[in-house]
Motif scaffolding. Structure first.
Motif, PDB file in Angstrom:
ATOM      1  N   ASP A  48     -21.157  98.626  26.167  1.00 52.82           N
ATOM      2  CA  ASP A  48     -21.922  97.715  25.311  1.00 52.82           C
ATOM      3  C   ASP A  48     -22.221  98.372  23.967  1.00 52.82           C
ATOM      4  O   ASP A  48     -22.407  99.587  23.882  1.00 52.82           O
ATOM      5  CB  ASP A  48     -23.247  97.338  25.983  1.00 52.82           C
ATOM      6  CG  ASP A  48     -23.810  96.012  25.480  1.00 52.82           C
ATOM      7  OD1 ASP A  48     -23.271  95.465  24.506  1.00 52.82           O
ATOM      8  OD2 ASP A  48     -24.799  95.530  26.066  1.00 52.82           O
ATOM      9  N   THR A  49     -22.244  97.555  22.924  1.00 52.43           N
ATOM     10  CA  THR A  49     -22.707  97.975  21.594  1.00 52.43           C
ATOM     11  C   THR A  49     -23.650  96.900  21.085  1.00 52.43           C
ATOM     12  O   THR A  49     -23.265  95.742  20.969  1.00 52.43           O
ATOM     13  CB  THR A  49     -21.532  98.146  20.605  1.00 52.43           C
ATOM     14  OG1 THR A  49     -20.631  99.142  21.100  1.00 52.43           O
ATOM     15  CG2 THR A  49     -22.037  98.563  19.237  1.00 52.43           C
ATOM     16  N   GLN A  50     -24.889  97.292  20.816  1.00 50.31           N
ATOM     17  CA  GLN A  50     -25.893  96.344  20.343  1.00 50.31           C
ATOM     18  C   GLN A  50     -26.434  96.789  18.984  1.00 50.31           C
ATOM     19  O   GLN A  50     -26.365  97.962  18.632  1.00 50.31           O
ATOM     20  CB  GLN A  50     -27.048  96.250  21.348  1.00 50.31           C
ATOM     21  CG  GLN A  50     -26.662  95.651  22.687  1.00 50.31           C
ATOM     22  CD  GLN A  50     -26.341  94.169  22.606  1.00 50.31           C
ATOM     23  OE1 GLN A  50     -26.799  93.459  21.707  1.00 50.31           O
ATOM     24  NE2 GLN A  50     -25.524  93.690  23.547  1.00 50.31           N
ATOM     25  N   TYR A  51     -26.988  95.826  18.228  1.00 46.33           N
ATOM     26  CA  TYR A  51     -27.488  96.103  16.881  1.00 46.33           C
ATOM     27  C   TYR A  51     -28.987  95.829  16.830  1.00 46.33           C
ATOM     28  O   TYR A  51     -29.433  94.716  17.121  1.00 46.33           O
ATOM     29  CB  TYR A  51     -26.727  95.260  15.861  1.00 46.33           C
ATOM     30  CG  TYR A  51     -25.248  95.541  15.899  1.00 46.33           C
ATOM     31  CD1 TYR A  51     -24.708  96.613  15.194  1.00 46.33           C
ATOM     32  CD2 TYR A  51     -24.393  94.774  16.699  1.00 46.33           C
ATOM     33  CE1 TYR A  51     -23.356  96.909  15.261  1.00 46.33           C
ATOM     34  CE2 TYR A  51     -23.034  95.064  16.777  1.00 46.33           C
ATOM     35  CZ  TYR A  51     -22.524  96.131  16.056  1.00 46.33           C
ATOM     36  OH  TYR A  51     -21.190  96.425  16.140  1.00 46.33           O
ATOM     37  N   SER A  52     -29.749  96.854  16.434  1.00 44.13           N
ATOM     38  CA  SER A  52     -31.192  96.793  16.644  1.00 44.13           C
ATOM     39  C   SER A  52     -32.024  96.361  15.435  1.00 44.13           C
ATOM     40  O   SER A  52     -32.889  95.510  15.551  1.00 44.13           O
ATOM     41  CB  SER A  52     -31.687  98.149  17.131  1.00 44.13           C
ATOM     42  OG  SER A  52     -31.373  99.170  16.191  1.00 44.13           O
ATOM     43  N   GLY A  53     -31.832  96.985  14.282  1.00 49.11           N
ATOM     44  CA  GLY A  53     -32.641  96.648  13.115  1.00 49.11           C
ATOM     45  C   GLY A  53     -33.957  97.397  13.053  1.00 49.11           C
ATOM     46  O   GLY A  53     -34.366  97.848  11.997  1.00 49.11           O
ATOM     47  N   ASP A  54     -34.668  97.516  14.176  1.00 46.92           N
ATOM     48  CA  ASP A  54     -35.940  98.236  14.184  1.00 46.92           C
ATOM     49  C   ASP A  54     -36.194  98.809  15.577  1.00 46.92           C
ATOM     50  O   ASP A  54     -35.545  98.409  16.554  1.00 46.92           O
ATOM     51  CB  ASP A  54     -37.095  97.331  13.737  1.00 46.92           C
ATOM     52  CG  ASP A  54     -37.290  96.138  14.656  1.00 46.92           C
ATOM     53  OD1 ASP A  54     -37.664  96.343  15.829  1.00 46.92           O
ATOM     54  OD2 ASP A  54     -37.069  94.999  14.211  1.00 46.92           O
TER      55      ASP A  54
ATOM     56  N   VAL B 160     -26.555 101.831  20.620  1.00 44.32           N
ATOM     57  CA  VAL B 160     -27.520 100.975  19.925  1.00 44.32           C
ATOM     58  C   VAL B 160     -27.433 101.380  18.461  1.00 44.32           C
ATOM     59  O   VAL B 160     -27.817 102.484  18.086  1.00 44.32           O
ATOM     60  CB  VAL B 160     -28.951 101.150  20.476  1.00 44.32           C
ATOM     61  CG1 VAL B 160     -29.932 100.317  19.646  1.00 44.32           C
ATOM     62  CG2 VAL B 160     -29.014 100.739  21.944  1.00 44.32           C
ATOM     63  N   VAL B 161     -26.879 100.475  17.647  1.00 42.05           N
ATOM     64  CA  VAL B 161     -26.578 100.760  16.234  1.00 42.05           C
ATOM     65  C   VAL B 161     -27.587 100.028  15.354  1.00 42.05           C
ATOM     66  O   VAL B 161     -27.957  98.880  15.627  1.00 42.05           O
ATOM     67  CB  VAL B 161     -25.143 100.317  15.897  1.00 42.05           C
ATOM     68  CG1 VAL B 161     -24.787 100.656  14.449  1.00 42.05           C
ATOM     69  CG2 VAL B 161     -24.151 100.977  16.863  1.00 42.05           C
ATOM     70  N   HIS B 162     -28.041 100.684  14.291  1.00 43.76           N
ATOM     71  CA  HIS B 162     -29.126 100.115  13.488  1.00 43.76           C
ATOM     72  C   HIS B 162     -28.750  98.847  12.738  1.00 43.76           C
ATOM     73  O   HIS B 162     -29.607  98.009  12.472  1.00 43.76           O
ATOM     74  CB  HIS B 162     -29.699 101.157  12.524  1.00 43.76           C
ATOM     75  CG  HIS B 162     -28.701 101.835  11.655  1.00 43.76           C
ATOM     76  ND1 HIS B 162     -27.842 102.808  12.107  1.00 43.76           N
ATOM     77  CD2 HIS B 162     -28.430 101.699  10.323  1.00 43.76           C
ATOM     78  CE1 HIS B 162     -27.098 103.243  11.105  1.00 43.76           C
ATOM     79  NE2 HIS B 162     -27.432 102.577  10.014  1.00 43.76           N
ATOM     80  N   ASP B 163     -27.480  98.662  12.365  1.00 39.79           N
ATOM     81  CA  ASP B 163     -27.042  97.386  11.792  1.00 39.79           C
ATOM     82  C   ASP B 163     -25.516  97.355  11.744  1.00 39.79           C
ATOM     83  O   ASP B 163     -24.853  98.357  11.999  1.00 39.79           O
ATOM     84  CB  ASP B 163     -27.640  97.131  10.400  1.00 39.79           C
ATOM     85  CG  ASP B 163     -27.127  98.087   9.329  1.00 39.79           C
ATOM     86  OD1 ASP B 163     -25.909  98.194   9.160  1.00 39.79           O
ATOM     87  OD2 ASP B 163     -27.960  98.721   8.646  1.00 39.79           O
ATOM     88  N   GLN B 164     -24.966  96.205  11.413  1.00 42.49           N
ATOM     89  CA  GLN B 164     -23.511  96.077  11.314  1.00 42.49           C
ATOM     90  C   GLN B 164     -23.073  95.620   9.920  1.00 42.49           C
ATOM     91  O   GLN B 164     -21.953  95.142   9.739  1.00 42.49           O
ATOM     92  CB  GLN B 164     -22.996  95.099  12.364  1.00 42.49           C
ATOM     93  CG  GLN B 164     -23.631  93.720  12.346  1.00 42.49           C
ATOM     94  CD  GLN B 164     -23.167  92.872  13.514  1.00 42.49           C
ATOM     95  OE1 GLN B 164     -22.002  92.924  13.925  1.00 42.49           O
ATOM     96  NE2 GLN B 164     -24.066  92.072  14.065  1.00 42.49           N
ATOM     97  N   THR B 165     -23.970  95.791   8.924  1.00 40.55           N
ATOM     98  CA  THR B 165     -23.639  95.384   7.552  1.00 40.55           C
ATOM     99  C   THR B 165     -23.638  96.541   6.574  1.00 40.55           C
ATOM    100  O   THR B 165     -22.948  96.481   5.552  1.00 40.55           O
ATOM    101  CB  THR B 165     -24.627  94.315   7.043  1.00 40.55           C
ATOM    102  OG1 THR B 165     -25.957  94.824   7.128  1.00 40.55           O
ATOM    103  CG2 THR B 165     -24.535  93.034   7.866  1.00 40.55           C
ATOM    104  N   SER B 166     -24.401  97.604   6.854  1.00 42.47           N
ATOM    105  CA  SER B 166     -24.433  98.745   5.927  1.00 42.47           C
ATOM    106  C   SER B 166     -23.276  99.691   6.234  1.00 42.47           C
ATOM    107  O   SER B 166     -22.718  99.690   7.332  1.00 42.47           O
ATOM    108  CB  SER B 166     -25.757  99.507   6.041  1.00 42.47           C
ATOM    109  OG  SER B 166     -25.812 100.253   7.241  1.00 42.47           O
TER     110      SER B 166
END
Length: 335
Positions: free
Chosen positions: A209-215, A178-184
């Motif tokens: 699986d790899t997911q992007y969380s944001g918060d 679970v990754v915090h974002d895919q842009t930084s």
């Protein structure tokens, strides 16, 4: 009588004009900074170097520790800073507005941790054209424009997290991220550092699986979905404070405490409590105070025309229940 009145009016006007000019010369400029409590106003003296420090957010205690380091350097080098960032790390547009406003104040330099390097690119080009040095910090900026970047070697740090995960699950089984974002830069480097290490060294471990969380709330929901889709999953990596907290909560809500290995990144009270309780195996800590300190120090050096290394490695460490209170680790953790 009329001439005397006219002379008096002219003299009065000249006195008033002089007062206005003197008042303007002695004035201070006002900078606006965003904090967890909302928007605050800081008065910045015009006779000091001004350096706005624009972070990715205020949501996590990590940024408060970075702010502490930046303020320490500002005091040491006798410069004025404002420390600001959007409320959450998903508000790219708001961060861009902050960068635009900072440029409008014609600062001596800007320290910047980009949420989205591509979105920031036009303004960074404008800073370059105006000879305003850009100092990247934490996630930095995915560009050649920054004079330097004060940051953790995130690929190496995430590779260490992957090694720890592999060891704790017996070098085989299904895992997810679970990754915090895919842009930084931090999001990309931590994802790639972890994934590449697993693929290179552990053929019997499968990343399902790899997911992007944001918060943290979204990370919680994503973790629950991953667990439901992959009931045999043995481990989940959370790539920052918010992602790691979300993973812990998702596992707890799925009633899987103790059955899934969690590796986190950064610190904060909830992660530290989870490590002490055994809900999280351990995490990678950066040196957030050092990141903030070096972002301002490097800005001062760049303003003075001094040579600054292209990258300033601020270091990282693994911590778990066995060393969380150790003398070399404790100062790097924040609550």
């Amino acid at each position: 009588m009329q001439k005397r009145t006219k002379k008096f009016a002219i003299a009065s006007s000249l006195i008033l004009l002089s007062a206005i000019v003197l008042s303007a010369c002695g004035s201070t400029s006002t900078k606006t900074a965003t904090s967890t409590a909302g928007t605050t106003t800081a008065t910045v003296k015009s006779d000091k170097i001004y350096i706005p420090v624009i972070s990715k957010g205020f949501q996590h205690q990590f940024w408060q520790a970075v702010k502490q380091g930046a303020e320490k350097a500002a005091k040491e080098f006798n410069v004025e800073i404002t420390f600001e960032g959007p409320e959450t790390e998903t508000q790219v547009d708001k961060q861009i507005e902050m960068l635009q406003a900072a440029l409008g104040k014609k600062p001596a330099a800007i320290a910047f941790a980009a949420l989205d390097s591509k979105a920031a690119s036009p303004l960074l080009e404008k800073a370059k054209a105006g000879k305003i040095p850009i100092i990247g910090f934490d996630s930095g900026v995915d560009s050649d424009i920054p004079v330097t970047t004060a940051a953790t070697d995130n690929k190496a740090a995430a590779a260490l997290a992957a090694d720890k995960m592999a060891s704790l699950i017996g070098n085989e089984g299904e895992i997810a991220l679970v990754v915090h974002d895919q842009t930084s830069r931090t999001g990309v480097d931590r994802r790639d550092g972890f994934v590449n290490q697993i693929k290179a060294k552990y053929p019997n471990i499968k990343i399902v699986d790899t997911q992007y969380s944001g918060d943290p709330l979204k990370a919680t929901d994503l973790s629950k979905a991953i667990i439901q889709a992959h009931p045999n999953i043995k481990g989940i990596f959370g790539s920052n404070e918010g992602a790691a907290i979300g993973v812990i909560n998702g596992i707890t809500e799925s009633k899987k405490d103790g059955k899934i290995v969690v590796i986190g990144f950064d610190s904060g009270k909830q992660q530290m409590d989870a490590i002490r309780s055994g809900k999280m195996a351990g995490a990678i800590t950066q040196d957030p105070i050092g990141i903030g300190y070096w972002s301002v120090k490097a800005a001062v050096q760049a303003i003075k025309g001094e040579t600054v290394p292209k990258n300033i490695d601020t270091g990282f460490h693994w911590y778990d229940k066995t060393n969380i209170d150790a003398a070399d680790i404790k100062p790097l953790l924040y609550e």
